[in-house]
Design an enzyme around this catalytic site. Structure first.
Site, PDB file in Angstrom:
ATOM      1  N   GLY A  26       0.789  -1.261   0.009  1.00  0.00           N
ATOM      2  CA  GLY A  26       0.083   0.140   0.191  1.00  0.00           C
ATOM      3  C   GLY A  26       0.792   1.320  -0.017  1.00  0.00           C
ATOM      4  O   GLY A  26       0.451   2.282   0.264  1.00  0.00           O
ATOM      5  N   CYS A  27       2.123   1.095   0.092  1.00  0.00           N
ATOM      6  CA  CYS A  27       2.948   2.258  -0.020  1.00  0.00           C
ATOM      7  C   CYS A  27       4.032   2.145  -0.988  1.00  0.00           C
ATOM      8  O   CYS A  27       4.741   1.187  -0.922  1.00  0.00           O
ATOM      9  CB  CYS A  27       3.402   2.535   1.415  1.00  0.00           C
ATOM     10  SG  CYS A  27       4.741   3.724   1.715  1.00  0.00           S
ATOM     11  N   GLY A  28       4.633   3.315  -1.878  1.00  0.00           N
ATOM     12  CA  GLY A  28       5.591   3.091  -2.624  1.00  0.00           C
ATOM     13  C   GLY A  28       6.816   4.030  -1.982  1.00  0.00           C
ATOM     14  O   GLY A  28       7.643   4.011  -2.646  1.00  0.00           O
TER      15      GLY A  28
END
Length: 271
Positions: A121-123
């Site tokens: 959910g996070c880059g």
């Protein structure tokens, strides 16, 4: 015709889903047995010239597209020609994607150091310095303004083209759409930024003219999606929900067209 991933490409089942048994309970308390398909989420170690770079949580499909797109979207290299090859291979507890890059093309100063895993959910997980989070973008050297008609046409069609999502109802989709609204490529992943990386990877490999279309995504418009699009040179990004204030600010600085779906309409905030 879209290229759907196959087991031969990635070593994983094309739909990358596993069954889970449970019960469905209605308002009266009545239970009915159900089986849902859940998307795989595995550790994918990204290596550059065999050296570890970061570990992302991703869906194990189209991993060569992912590796190619990741290094381009992150600005590690600027040109597809600098990528000499990509290999995806199963390893203990996950997958490894090794991207071979011309040593002369590796700009070390443009490679933010990462030290921990990047979650689906996070880059940004693993980026150590705040300065590496938001990269100031040069204006994109193209003007792409898709029509509302083309955007809405593609938005209606995209659910039918998300083969994996129709099976497990969980993954994000990133599509490349022609200016007349035809969907040409679709890539899917549990992580929205991973899906975009995969799309960028196939666009680069196919040599797609970025003036000829736009990206359409089933996720919210977070700033890393805007940043990846602008870094690669995509001129227009459409998402199902509104951009964050930071995403819009970056888009305006980069002259990136962003739009969001709002029922039967399209909302454009930086035309």
């Amino acid at each position: 015709m879209d290229k759907i991933s196959t087991a031969a490409e990635t070593g994983a089942a094309p739909l990358c889903s596993v069954p889970a048994n449970g019960v469905s309970v209605d308002g009266s308390g009545r239970e009915t047995p159900v089986t849902w398909q859940l998307p795989e989420e595995v550790a994918v170690a990204v290596q550059i010239n065999t050296e570890p770079y970061t570990v992302m949580m991703a869906t194990p499909a189209d991993l060569t597209d992912f590796g190619r797109g990741f290094v381009l979207a992150e600005g590690i290299v600027a040109n597809r020609a600098d990528i000499l090859g990509v290999i995806a291979m199963p390893v203990e507890n996950g997958w490894a994607v090794d991207v071979a890059i011309d040593e002369e093309a590796l700009a070390e100063a443009r490679m933010p150091r990462r030290s921990i895993e990047g979650r689906s959910g996070c880059g940004l997980c693993g980026v150590e310095n705040i300065a590496d989070v938001v990269r100031v973008q040069e204006p994109i050297a193209r003007t792409v303004r898709p029509s509302a008609e083309a955007i809405l046409k593609a938005a209606r069609e995209l659910p039918k083209r998300q083969v994996m999502n129709r099976f497990n109802r969980t993954v994000h989709g990133a599509a490349w759409v022609s200016l007349d609204g035809e969907i040409l490529y679709v890539r899917e992943d549990v992580g929205r930024h991973n899906a975009l990386d995969k799309l960028i990877g196939v666009l680069a490999d196919e040599g797609v003219d970025l003036d000829s279309g736009f990206a359409l995504m089933t996720s919210r418009c977070s700033f890393e999606l805007v940043q990846k699009s602008a870094t690669f040179g995509i001129g227009a990004l459409v998402t199902v929900s509104a951009p964050t204030a930071l995403a819009l600010d970056i888009a305006r600085k980069a002259h990136l067209f962003v739009a969001s779906l709002a029922g039967d309409s399209v909302v454009i905030l930086n035309s």
